[in-house]
Design a protein around this motif. Structure first.
Motif, PDB file in Angstrom:
ATOM      1  N   ASP A   1       0.834  -1.202   0.000  1.00  0.00           N
ATOM      2  CA  ASP A   1       0.000   0.000   0.000  1.00  0.00           C
ATOM      3  C   ASP A   1       0.873   1.258   0.000  1.00  0.00           C
ATOM      4  O   ASP A   1       0.592   2.227  -0.704  1.00  0.00           O
TER       5      ASP A   1
ATOM      6  N   SER B   1       1.060   4.236  -2.972  1.00  0.00           N
ATOM      7  CA  SER B   1       0.909   5.664  -2.667  1.00  0.00           C
ATOM      8  C   SER B   1       2.145   6.456  -3.079  1.00  0.00           C
ATOM      9  O   SER B   1       2.026   7.585  -3.567  1.00  0.00           O
TER      10      SER B   1
ATOM     11  N   GLN C   1       1.848   6.978  -6.720  1.00  0.00           N
ATOM     12  CA  GLN C   1       0.895   8.041  -7.043  1.00  0.00           C
ATOM     13  C   GLN C   1       1.540   9.416  -6.871  1.00  0.00           C
ATOM     14  O   GLN C   1       1.272  10.334  -7.641  1.00  0.00           O
TER      15      GLN C   1
ATOM     16  N   THR D   1      -0.718   6.368   4.040  1.00  0.00           N
ATOM     17  CA  THR D   1      -0.725   6.504   2.584  1.00  0.00           C
ATOM     18  C   THR D   1      -0.572   7.968   2.168  1.00  0.00           C
ATOM     19  O   THR D   1       0.070   8.262   1.161  1.00  0.00           O
TER      20      THR D   1
ATOM     21  N   SER E   1       2.492   9.309  -0.152  1.00  0.00           N
ATOM     22  CA  SER E   1       2.332  10.147  -1.338  1.00  0.00           C
ATOM     23  C   SER E   1       3.226  11.386  -1.228  1.00  0.00           C
ATOM     24  O   SER E   1       3.861  11.804  -2.203  1.00  0.00           O
TER      25      SER E   1
END
Length: 158
Positions: free
Chosen positions: A38, A42, A45, A88, A92
Motif C-alpha cells: 500500500d 501511494s 501516485q 498513505t 504520497s
C-alpha cells in the motif's frame, strides 16, 4: 510475486542494525507486506510518470520503512485499519519529496530516497510533537508514539 520471494524483503539485522528481530509470525509478516504494498502504491501516485526508481532505491525504501513498520507493530499491535489514511498520505508526500530531490532526473536513486526519507521522518516527528502539544493525547512517550508519526519514526531505544 509469490510469498516466498516477497518475504525476503523483511529487514535482517545486517540491513537494519539495531532492528528488533524476534520471531515474526505469519500474520505479522503478511500484514507487513500489505502495508508495504500500500505504501508503494501511494509513493507511485506521488511520483506519477515523472521518474522511475532504480532497483537499489526500491530495496532500501522497503527495508528502511519495513523495519520501522515492523517495530511499530510489535510495540503497538497492528493498527493499520486506523492509520492507513495517514500512512498513505505521508507515502504520497514521500513520492513528491523524492521527485523534488531528483531535480528533473529520469531515475530516482539511493541518494534521493534517503533525502526524502529524512524529510518525511522530520515531518512525522514534528507532527507528533505538535499534536501532543495540542493536547490530543496524554504527554507520554507511548501516547506520542501512537500519533501518525510512529509509523515512519518508531525506533525504540534498546
Amino acid at each position: 510475486m509469490n510469498t516466498e520471494t516477497r518475504s525476503t524483503y523483511l529487514p535482517t539485522p545486517a540491513q537494519q542494525p539495531g532492528a528488533i528481530t524476534p520471531d515474526v509470525t505469519p500474520d505479522l509478516r503478511e500484514a507487513l507486506q500489505v502495508i508495504l504494498d500500500d505504501m508503494f502504491l501511494s509513493i507511485g501516485q506521488g511520483v506519477g510518470l515523472r521518474a522511475s526508481f532504480e532497483y537499489d532505491a526500491v530495496v532500501w525504501v522497503r527495508n528502511h520503512f519495513g523495519a520501522k513498520f515492523l517495530r511499530a507493530m510489535q510495540q503497538f499491535g497492528n493498527r493499520w485499519e486506523e492509520d492507513r489514511v495517514r500512512v498513505t498520505a505521508v507515502s504520497s508526500m514521500f513520492g513528491e519529496r523524492v521527485v523534488r530531490h531528483a531535480a528533473g532526473k529520469a531515475t530516482i536513486g539511493l541518494e534521493e530516497v534517503r533525502k526524502a526519507a529524512a524529510d518525511i521522518e522530520r515531518y512525522c516527528q514534528l507532527h507528533a510533537v505538535r499534536s501532543g502539544a495540542r493536547g490530543r493525547v496524554p504527554a507520554t512517550d507511548a501516547a506520542t508514539g501512537m500519533i501518525a508519526g510512529y509509523w515512519c519514526t518508531w525506533d525504540p531505544k534498546e
